[in-house]
Design an enzyme around this catalytic site. Structure first.
Site, short mmCIF file in Angstrom:
data_model
loop_
_atom_site.label_atom_id
_atom_site.label_comp_id
_atom_site.label_asym_id
_atom_site.label_seq_id
_atom_site.Cartn_x
_atom_site.Cartn_y
_atom_site.Cartn_z
CE LYS A 176 -49.09 45.98 41.71
NZ LYS A 176 -47.92 46.41 42.25
CB ILE A 180 -40.52 47.24 46.64
CG1 ILE A 180 -41.43 46.34 46.40
CG2 ILE A 180 -39.22 46.52 47.08
CD1 ILE A 180 -41.16 45.21 45.18
CB ALA A 204 -43.85 43.84 27.02
N PRO A 207 -62.51 39.88 44.93
CG PRO A 207 -61.80 41.68 43.75
CD PRO A 207 -61.87 41.44 45.31
NE ARG A 267 -48.99 35.84 39.39
CZ ARG A 267 -49.43 35.22 38.41
NH1 ARG A 267 -49.52 33.78 38.09
NH2 ARG A 267 -50.14 35.76 37.46
CE1 TYR A 297 -44.09 46.07 36.04
CE2 TYR A 297 -44.86 43.78 36.31
CZ TYR A 297 -44.04 44.74 36.74
OH TYR A 297 -43.17 44.46 37.80
CG LEU A 328 -44.42 62.18 45.21
CD1 LEU A 328 -44.91 63.30 46.10
CD2 LEU A 328 -44.65 60.83 46.13
CB THR A 381 -40.97 41.67 37.85
OG1 THR A 381 -41.96 40.57 37.83
CG2 THR A 381 -40.92 42.19 36.14
CG ASP A 382 -41.63 36.42 39.10
OD1 ASP A 382 -42.36 37.57 38.71
OD2 ASP A 382 -42.12 35.64 39.84
CD GLU A 383 -45.76 40.02 36.83
OE1 GLU A 383 -46.27 40.43 35.98
OE2 GLU A 383 -46.15 40.14 38.00
CE LYS A 419 -39.49 46.21 36.29
NZ LYS A 419 -38.94 47.41 37.06
P1 NAD Z 1 -44.98 50.81 43.20
O1 NAD Z 1 -45.95 50.80 41.99
O2 NAD Z 1 -45.57 50.62 44.61
O3 NAD Z 1 -44.17 52.03 43.31
C1 NAD Z 1 -43.55 52.47 42.17
C2 NAD Z 1 -43.02 53.89 42.67
O4 NAD Z 1 -42.35 54.57 41.61
C3 NAD Z 1 -44.01 54.99 43.09
O5 NAD Z 1 -43.62 55.72 44.31
C4 NAD Z 1 -44.10 55.90 41.98
O6 NAD Z 1 -44.48 57.26 42.29
C5 NAD Z 1 -42.78 55.85 41.51
N1 NAD Z 1 -42.62 56.23 40.10
C6 NAD Z 1 -43.32 55.79 39.00
N2 NAD Z 1 -43.11 56.33 37.52
C7 NAD Z 1 -41.83 57.25 37.97
C8 NAD Z 1 -41.28 58.11 37.25
N3 NAD Z 1 -41.29 58.27 35.92
N4 NAD Z 1 -40.40 58.85 37.81
C9 NAD Z 1 -40.06 58.73 39.27
N5 NAD Z 1 -40.81 58.17 39.96
C10 NAD Z 1 -41.74 57.25 39.46
O7 NAD Z 1 -44.07 49.63 42.93
P2 NAD Z 1 -43.37 48.40 43.74
O8 NAD Z 1 -44.32 47.34 43.82
O9 NAD Z 1 -42.92 49.19 44.96
O10 NAD Z 1 -42.28 47.96 42.66
C11 NAD Z 1 -40.93 48.63 42.64
C12 NAD Z 1 -40.21 47.90 41.45
O11 NAD Z 1 -40.00 46.33 41.99
C13 NAD Z 1 -40.71 48.21 40.35
O12 NAD Z 1 -39.73 48.23 39.20
C14 NAD Z 1 -41.20 46.71 39.96
O13 NAD Z 1 -41.33 46.32 38.63
C15 NAD Z 1 -40.43 45.77 40.80
N6 NAD Z 1 -41.27 44.57 41.04
C16 NAD Z 1 -42.20 44.71 42.08
C17 NAD Z 1 -42.96 43.41 42.29
C18 NAD Z 1 -44.15 43.45 43.35
O14 NAD Z 1 -44.55 42.32 43.92
N7 NAD Z 1 -44.36 44.74 43.85
C19 NAD Z 1 -42.41 42.23 42.24
C20 NAD Z 1 -41.16 42.16 41.20
C21 NAD Z 1 -40.63 43.23 40.71
P1 TYD Z 2 -51.15 41.16 41.56
O1 TYD Z 2 -51.10 41.16 42.95
O2 TYD Z 2 -51.90 42.08 40.64
O3 TYD Z 2 -49.66 40.82 40.98
P2 TYD Z 2 -49.00 39.98 39.50
O4 TYD Z 2 -50.26 40.25 38.62
O5 TYD Z 2 -47.94 41.07 39.42
O6 TYD Z 2 -48.80 38.71 39.93
O7 TYD Z 2 -51.93 39.69 41.27
C1 TYD Z 2 -51.56 38.31 41.67
C2 TYD Z 2 -52.43 37.50 41.25
O8 TYD Z 2 -53.68 37.54 42.04
C3 TYD Z 2 -52.38 37.23 39.81
O9 TYD Z 2 -52.62 36.13 39.36
C4 TYD Z 2 -53.95 38.01 39.79
C5 TYD Z 2 -54.65 37.78 40.82
N1 TYD Z 2 -55.70 38.66 41.23
C6 TYD Z 2 -57.01 38.31 41.48
O10 TYD Z 2 -57.51 36.98 41.49
N2 TYD Z 2 -58.00 39.24 41.91
C7 TYD Z 2 -57.70 40.59 42.08
O11 TYD Z 2 -58.45 41.49 42.32
C8 TYD Z 2 -56.31 41.01 41.68
C9 TYD Z 2 -55.83 42.46 41.84
C10 TYD Z 2 -55.19 40.02 41.41
#
Ligand code: NAD
Ligand code: TYD
Length: 373
Positions: free
Chosen positions: A209, A23, A172, A225, A234, A170, A45, A144-146, A174
């Site tokens: 993901k 993101i 908890a 999977p 979701r 995770y 990184l 996150t909504d989690e 957040k």
């Molecule tokens: P991501 O795992 O793709 O990226 C996380 C980034 O943070 C990486 O570039 C990593 O190198 C950096 N990072 C991790 N620990 C670090 C540290 N200690 N110091 C500096 N950099 C660090 O995550 P994302 O999917 O882009 O999510 C971004 C944010 O959005 C997160 O806070 C996540 O909780 C939140 N979020 C994500 C989703 C989603 O669907 N991906 C949904 C809701 C909220």
């Molecule tokens: P994920 O993309 O890991 O996001 P989150 O757990 O944060 O919602 O998973 C999305 C949904 O997909 C979740 O219900 C778990 C499921 N999932 C699978 O069924 N198979 C997989 O291999 C993965 C990674 C996730």
């Protein structure tokens, strides 16, 4: 004392943490396209951080990358002093639920300790400001909504007043970070904003993901999977819609408030996987339908059944609405992965292979009772 601005450009910069992740990198690109003021990106990184995501702006004078960790308070102090950001947009975190189940320590370090240290430095910086700069400084925490836990099929969606009930390590971690941000606002007057958004999807998402994993496994001829019975729901949000929501909250959000962000696209996992297979059949047909690769595997422990977002607050207060439907967003996402095969290859080598082995080896096939539940 207010720090002197180095120049007017640096005065207008924002500090993004985690800008090399999924993101964060979309946000940096979106910001430079739509706002255009300088961005400083702090990222340590981890496996999820990929500077290549931002290769297109690496030579842009408005973009500065700083390699470093949230837990390095000295570095944080230097960044605030040298770059004088007008806002912090805090994405950096460990973000994958399955990884948090197998190894929660890193989640507590990055998400709780890291947010705490960032808050402390942001607070010291904010207190050093005066006048306009102090009044307009913002700390936006991306969550996150989690944190709200899980819903039954008939529960109303999560609103900003839903009680926190995180279920995974995770979630908890957040939730804890959200509470710290809240406290730093109430106790120290740090001008904070919190966003809690639903599952994002789109270009540049690491293929651990669900959506990018399904696409990359399908193309590689590997099993797709699906955990348990695949009926977990979701609410999917296109990543660029998330970026526009963050911009809206940053410029117009009320201090100390939380805004829920959702795409209004509730889908069961199995439906998502089947839709992806149908799109791939259409855009890059293989020797047989991709859906034949679907494999039900053992469920995730403590798997939340349903997430759904009530986004009325951000809609009515800030007039924000997502631009993409699930259909348009998913189609352009699949097309992006088809057009960017080298990107998938570069991020799925090395450490990623160890992760796949660790997460999926022990799952085997799902028990019949799990699938038919
Ligand atoms: P991501 O795992 O793709 O990226 C996380 C980034 O943070 C990486 O570039 C990593 O190198 C950096 N990072 C991790 N620990 C670090 C540290 N200690 N110091 C500096 N950099 C660090 O995550 P994302 O999917 O882009 O999510 C971004 C944010 O959005 C997160 O806070 C996540 O909780 C939140 N979020 C994500 C989703 C989603 O669907 N991906 C949904 C809701 C909220
Ligand atoms: P994920 O993309 O890991 O996001 P989150 O757990 O944060 O919602 O998973 C999305 C949904 O997909 C979740 O219900 C778990 C499921 N999932 C699978 O069924 N198979 C997989 O291999 C993965 C990674 C996730």
């Amino acid at each position: 004392m207010t720090q002197p601005h180095k120049d007017s450009a640096s005065a207008a910069s924002i500090l993004v943490t985690g800008g090399c992740g999924f993101i964060g990198s979309n946000f940096v690109l979106d910001w430079l396209e739509n706002v255009g003021t300088p961005v400083v990106n702090l990222d340590s990184l981890t496996y999820a951080g990929n500077p290549e995501n931002l290769a297109s702006v690496s030579g842009d004078p408005r973009y500065t990358f700083i390699y470093g960790d949230l837990n390095d308070s000295e570095l944080l102090a230097t960044i605030f002093r040298d770059h004088h950001p007008r806002a912090v947009v805090h994405f950096a975190a460990e973000s994958h639920v399955d990884r948090s189940i197998l190894g929660p320590d890193a989640f507590l370090r990055a998400n709780i300790d890291g947010t705490f240290r960032l808050l402390q430095q942001a607070r010291a910086f904010h207190q050093s400001l005066e006048g306009f700069d102090r009044e307009h400084f913002r700390f936006l925490h991306v969550s996150t909504d989690e944190v709200y836990g899980t819903l039954t099929p008939t529960d109303p969606p999560f609103s900003e007043t839903t009680a926190y009930a995180p279920n995974s390590p995770y979630a908890a971690s957040k939730a804890a970070s959200d509470m710290l941000v809240r406290a730093w606002h109430h106790t120290y007057g740090l001008p904070t904003l919190i966003t809690n958004c639903s599952n994002n999807y789109g270009p540049l998402q690491f293929p651990e993901k669900l959506i990018p994993l399904t696409i990359s496994n399908a193309l590689a001829g590997k099993p797709l999977p699906v955990y348990g019975d695949g009926q977990q729901v979701r609410d999917w949000l296109y990543v660029r819609d998330h970026c526009s929501a963050i911009r809206a909250v940053l410029s117009l959000g009320r201090l100390g408030e939380t805004y829920n962000i959702g795409g209004n696209n509730q889908r069961a996992n199995l439906d998502v996987v089947n839709t992806l297979c149908a799109l791939l059949d259409e855009l890059k047909s293989g020797p047989k339908p991709y859906a034949e690769q679907i494999a039900f595997v053992k469920d995730r422990p403590g798997h939340d059944r349903r997430y759904a977002i009530d986004a009325r607050k951000i809609q009515s207060e800030l007039n924000w609405y997502p631009a993409e439907t699930f259909e348009t967003g998913l189609r352009s996402t699949v097309q992006w992965y088809l057009d960017n095969a080298p990107w998938i290859e570069s991020v799925t080598s090395g450490a990623y292979q160890n992760w796949v082995q660790q997460n999926y080896a022990g799952r085997g096939k799902a028990a019949r009772s799990e699938v038919s539940a």
